[in-house]
Scaffold this motif. Structure first.
Motif, PDB file in Angstrom:
ATOM      1  N   TYR A 103     -10.233  -0.483  -0.848  1.00 33.47           N
ATOM      2  CA  TYR A 103      -9.376  -1.346  -0.040  1.00 33.47           C
ATOM      3  C   TYR A 103      -8.386  -2.107  -0.916  1.00 33.47           C
ATOM      4  O   TYR A 103      -7.234  -2.335  -0.524  1.00 33.47           O
ATOM      5  CB  TYR A 103     -10.214  -2.304   0.803  1.00 33.47           C
ATOM      6  N   GLY A 104      -8.819  -2.506  -2.088  1.00 33.60           N
ATOM      7  CA  GLY A 104      -7.889  -3.118  -3.040  1.00 33.60           C
ATOM      8  C   GLY A 104      -6.814  -2.134  -3.463  1.00 33.60           C
ATOM      9  O   GLY A 104      -5.647  -2.502  -3.644  1.00 33.60           O
ATOM     10  N   GLY A 105      -7.193  -0.861  -3.614  1.00 38.11           N
ATOM     11  CA  GLY A 105      -6.239   0.168  -4.013  1.00 38.11           C
ATOM     12  C   GLY A 105      -5.175   0.422  -2.953  1.00 38.11           C
ATOM     13  O   GLY A 105      -3.972   0.461  -3.245  1.00 38.11           O
ATOM     14  N   VAL A 106      -5.604   0.583  -1.698  1.00 37.59           N
ATOM     15  CA  VAL A 106      -4.615   0.863  -0.642  1.00 37.59           C
ATOM     16  C   VAL A 106      -3.781  -0.378  -0.327  1.00 37.59           C
ATOM     17  O   VAL A 106      -2.603  -0.268   0.038  1.00 37.59           O
ATOM     18  CB  VAL A 106      -5.299   1.410   0.641  1.00 37.59           C
ATOM     19  N   ALA A 107      -4.378  -1.565  -0.483  1.00 35.30           N
ATOM     20  CA  ALA A 107      -3.602  -2.796  -0.286  1.00 35.30           C
ATOM     21  C   ALA A 107      -2.506  -2.900  -1.347  1.00 35.30           C
ATOM     22  O   ALA A 107      -1.372  -3.305  -1.049  1.00 35.30           O
ATOM     23  CB  ALA A 107      -4.520  -4.019  -0.359  1.00 35.30           C
ATOM     24  N   ALA A 108      -2.826  -2.519  -2.577  1.00 38.34           N
ATOM     25  CA  ALA A 108      -1.839  -2.541  -3.662  1.00 38.34           C
ATOM     26  C   ALA A 108      -0.688  -1.588  -3.362  1.00 38.34           C
ATOM     27  O   ALA A 108       0.486  -1.925  -3.558  1.00 38.34           O
ATOM     28  CB  ALA A 108      -2.508  -2.167  -4.984  1.00 38.34           C
ATOM     29  N   PHE A 109      -1.012  -0.399  -2.875  1.00 41.09           N
ATOM     30  CA  PHE A 109       0.042   0.583  -2.599  1.00 41.09           C
ATOM     31  C   PHE A 109       0.914   0.131  -1.427  1.00 41.09           C
ATOM     32  O   PHE A 109       2.145   0.256  -1.464  1.00 41.09           O
ATOM     33  CB  PHE A 109      -0.577   1.947  -2.311  1.00 41.09           C
ATOM     34  N   ALA A 110       0.285  -0.401  -0.385  1.00 37.11           N
ATOM     35  CA  ALA A 110       1.052  -0.888   0.776  1.00 37.11           C
ATOM     36  C   ALA A 110       1.956  -2.053   0.362  1.00 37.11           C
ATOM     37  O   ALA A 110       3.114  -2.143   0.805  1.00 37.11           O
ATOM     38  CB  ALA A 110       0.102  -1.304   1.888  1.00 37.11           C
ATOM     39  N   ALA A 111       1.436  -2.931  -0.496  1.00 43.66           N
ATOM     40  CA  ALA A 111       2.242  -4.061  -0.980  1.00 43.66           C
ATOM     41  C   ALA A 111       3.456  -3.562  -1.761  1.00 43.66           C
ATOM     42  O   ALA A 111       4.565  -4.092  -1.632  1.00 43.66           O
ATOM     43  CB  ALA A 111       1.379  -4.968  -1.860  1.00 43.66           C
ATOM     44  N   PHE A 112       3.230  -2.542  -2.558  1.00 40.84           N
ATOM     45  CA  PHE A 112       4.328  -1.953  -3.331  1.00 40.84           C
ATOM     46  C   PHE A 112       5.403  -1.391  -2.410  1.00 40.84           C
ATOM     47  O   PHE A 112       6.606  -1.592  -2.626  1.00 40.84           O
ATOM     48  CB  PHE A 112       3.773  -0.855  -4.240  1.00 40.84           C
ATOM     49  N   GLY A 140       5.186  -1.379  -9.693  1.00 38.76           N
ATOM     50  CA  GLY A 140       3.904  -0.921  -9.180  1.00 38.76           C
ATOM     51  C   GLY A 140       2.724  -1.518  -9.916  1.00 38.76           C
ATOM     52  O   GLY A 140       1.729  -1.917  -9.302  1.00 38.76           O
ATOM     53  N   ILE A 141       2.829  -1.592 -11.225  1.00 38.65           N
ATOM     54  CA  ILE A 141       1.735  -2.156 -12.034  1.00 38.65           C
ATOM     55  C   ILE A 141       1.544  -3.634 -11.717  1.00 38.65           C
ATOM     56  O   ILE A 141       0.424  -4.099 -11.467  1.00 38.65           O
ATOM     57  CB  ILE A 141       2.028  -1.947 -13.527  1.00 38.65           C
ATOM     58  N   PHE A 142       2.646  -4.402 -11.724  1.00 36.22           N
ATOM     59  CA  PHE A 142       2.535  -5.833 -11.428  1.00 36.22           C
ATOM     60  C   PHE A 142       2.034  -6.058 -10.007  1.00 36.22           C
ATOM     61  O   PHE A 142       1.208  -6.945  -9.755  1.00 36.22           O
ATOM     62  CB  PHE A 142       3.904  -6.513 -11.604  1.00 36.22           C
ATOM     63  N   THR A 143       2.536  -5.268  -9.075  1.00 36.36           N
ATOM     64  CA  THR A 143       2.115  -5.402  -7.684  1.00 36.36           C
ATOM     65  C   THR A 143       0.625  -5.103  -7.531  1.00 36.36           C
ATOM     66  O   THR A 143      -0.085  -5.800  -6.800  1.00 36.36           O
ATOM     67  CB  THR A 143       2.924  -4.449  -6.783  1.00 36.36           C
ATOM     68  N   ALA A 144       0.154  -4.061  -8.211  1.00 35.50           N
ATOM     69  CA  ALA A 144      -1.265  -3.699  -8.120  1.00 35.50           C
ATOM     70  C   ALA A 144      -2.154  -4.834  -8.627  1.00 35.50           C
ATOM     71  O   ALA A 144      -3.181  -5.158  -8.015  1.00 35.50           O
ATOM     72  CB  ALA A 144      -1.529  -2.419  -8.919  1.00 35.50           C
ATOM     73  N   PHE A 145      -1.762  -5.441  -9.741  1.00 34.37           N
ATOM     74  CA  PHE A 145      -2.534  -6.571 -10.274  1.00 34.37           C
ATOM     75  C   PHE A 145      -2.584  -7.724  -9.280  1.00 34.37           C
ATOM     76  O   PHE A 145      -3.653  -8.263  -8.972  1.00 34.37           O
ATOM     77  CB  PHE A 145      -1.915  -7.071 -11.589  1.00 34.37           C
ATOM     78  N   ILE A 146      -1.434  -8.110  -8.776  1.00 33.68           N
ATOM     79  CA  ILE A 146      -1.359  -9.280  -7.885  1.00 33.68           C
ATOM     80  C   ILE A 146      -2.043  -8.996  -6.553  1.00 33.68           C
ATOM     81  O   ILE A 146      -2.798  -9.831  -6.039  1.00 33.68           O
ATOM     82  CB  ILE A 146       0.113  -9.688  -7.670  1.00 33.68           C
ATOM     83  N   ALA A 147      -1.798  -7.811  -5.998  1.00 31.82           N
ATOM     84  CA  ALA A 147      -2.403  -7.488  -4.700  1.00 31.82           C
ATOM     85  C   ALA A 147      -3.916  -7.426  -4.800  1.00 31.82           C
ATOM     86  O   ALA A 147      -4.626  -7.936  -3.911  1.00 31.82           O
ATOM     87  CB  ALA A 147      -1.863  -6.144  -4.206  1.00 31.82           C
TER      88      ALA A 147
END
Length: 431
Positions: A103-112, A140-147
């Protein structure tokens, strides 16, 4: 020498230890590892789609049809590898908090996706594939960390929906993730709206203009590459996996440069970058592992008289062909061995110079952006990485000869030391 080593150890060990155990660098490294099988799949089909002389054998029209048939393999993997990396980083970082990672992974991608431009040549509702590749990598990297951090925060605050007993587990987990994902993506939507009132319009444009372009230019240069290569060797000397530590920092830059070359190669344009992921992996690491120790194994077979080196050569030779060199690093040993320090640090630096200037002067083609599996033997890997160019293989063998010559006097000293020690031990037992 002992004083110098003590200073290096006291200075570098704390830094290396912190880098090695950093949660974010670990998630970054593991995120790339998740994407690696897909990247290699795409790279294999890039090689197959660009086999040398095939157009002459089957004709240009058939060749164009052949390339078109294989094209989706790389377009669906290499060209959008940023998407897989983002999901991987978000998943791994969320898992590091003992929370279900997907869920953290898909949230990161959607945020991106929320933060990226969704227009192409005036057509709305379209996401350019370049955004999902090298161009969007930094955001993408920064977004993944923050999300992932936001999602983790909301979950740990227990802002979740609790389903009654008897509800299927998959349904219960989905509803538990609903509020944390909603809150996380809402934050990114607000950021998107704010940036729409700036000259950059989107966060993607801001990151690429202000951060990614300058950093990529720095990472593609010879000085930064030499520093990275030298640090890899220094960390390994003290028993730390230098490749993992330095790759965690430089991989986003090297992969972005790699993807730029791949796009140019597929378009038949001039390749823009010399330093890429494959510059490091094929012409440095891909010659026996970190430190290019396949040349050391050859040196052992050529000059070795001591039983220790002879046995080490037998143990280290077969895995060394496939770029696995732990037997040499720990068996020679290289770690904390003053006699190995100079060639261990010097050889990769010299080879980096040689490789860079060979490509800068046009003697050898630049890396074509094709990700060659790291276990590919010397010669074949250089051929494939340069877009099926024989010069890449020749450069690898030349570099190995250089490494061999640099190590030669030091191996002689090591072998003599081991040989005399073995003879002394045998004489003392006989008496």
């Amino acid at each position: 020498m002992n004083k110098f080593m003590e200073v290096l150890e006291n200075f570098l060990m704390p830094i290396a230890d912190k880098l090695n155990n950093n949660r974010y660098l670990t998630a970054l490294r593991d995120g790339f590892m998740i994407a690696l099988p897909l990247i290699i799949f795409g790279s294999i089909f890039v090689v197959l789609a660009n086999l040398p002389f095939l157009d002459m054998l089957i004709g240009e029209e058939a060749y164009a049809t052949y390339q078109s048939a294989l094209g989706p393999a790389s377009a669906a993997t290499l060209s959008i590898m940023g998407a897989f990396v983002i999901i991987g980083i978000g998943t791994k970082l969320t898992q590091s908090y003992d929370i279900e990672g997907i869920y953290g992974g898909v949230a990161a991608f959607a945020a991106f996706l929320i933060l990226t431009p969704q227009t192409l040549e005036g057509v709305s509702g379209v996401i350019p594939t370049s955004i999902l590749g090298a161009e969007g990598m930094f955001l993408g990297i920064f977004t993944a960390f923050i999300a992932a951090e936001l999602y983790r925060f909301f979950v740990q605050k227990k802002w979740t929906i609790k389903m009654p007993a008897g509800v299927p587990d998959a349904v219960s987990r989905s509803f538990s993730a609903l509020i944390p994902i909603t809150l996380t993506l809402s934050v990114f939507l607000v950021v998107r709206i704010i940036f729409s009132y700036t000259p950059f319009d989107t966060v993607q444009n801001f990151i690429y203009t202000i951060i990614q372009e300058p950093l990529t230019a720095l990472g593609s240069g010879l000085p930064a590459t030499l520093v990275a290569v030298l640090l890899i060797q220094v960390f390994w000397f003290f028993g730390l996996h230098g490749q993992i530590i330095i790759n965690s920092v430089f991989d986003p830059i090297w992969y972005a440069l790699n993807d730029e070359n791949l796009q140019a190669f597929q378009a038949g344009s001039e390749l823009p970058n010399i330093v890429t992921k494959q510059f490091i992996d094929t012409f440095l690491v891909g010659m026996g592992g970190s430190g290019m120790t396949l040349a050391v194994v050859i040196g052992i077979f050529v000059i070795g008289r001591s039983r220790q080196l002879k046995e080490l050569g037998k143990l280290g030779g077969p895995p060394g062909i496939f770029n696995v060199n732990e037997p040499i690093i720990f068996g020679l040993p290289i770690i904390m061995n003053p006699l190995a320090l100079i060639p261990w640090l010097l050889a990769p630096v010299v080879v980096t110079f040689i490789t860079y200037f060979s490509m800068a002067t046009g003697l050898v083609p630049k890396p074509a952006g094709i990700i060659v599996p790291w276990t590919t033997p010397v010669g074949l890997s250089g051929f494939l990485a340069t877009g099926n160019a024989w010069q890449g293989a020749v450069l690898q063998f030349f570099n190995m000869a250089v490494v061999f010559l640099i190590w030669w006097p030091f191996l002689k000293i090591l072998d003599k030391s081991y040989y005399e020690s073995e003879n002394k031990g045998e004489n003392s037992q006989a008496s």
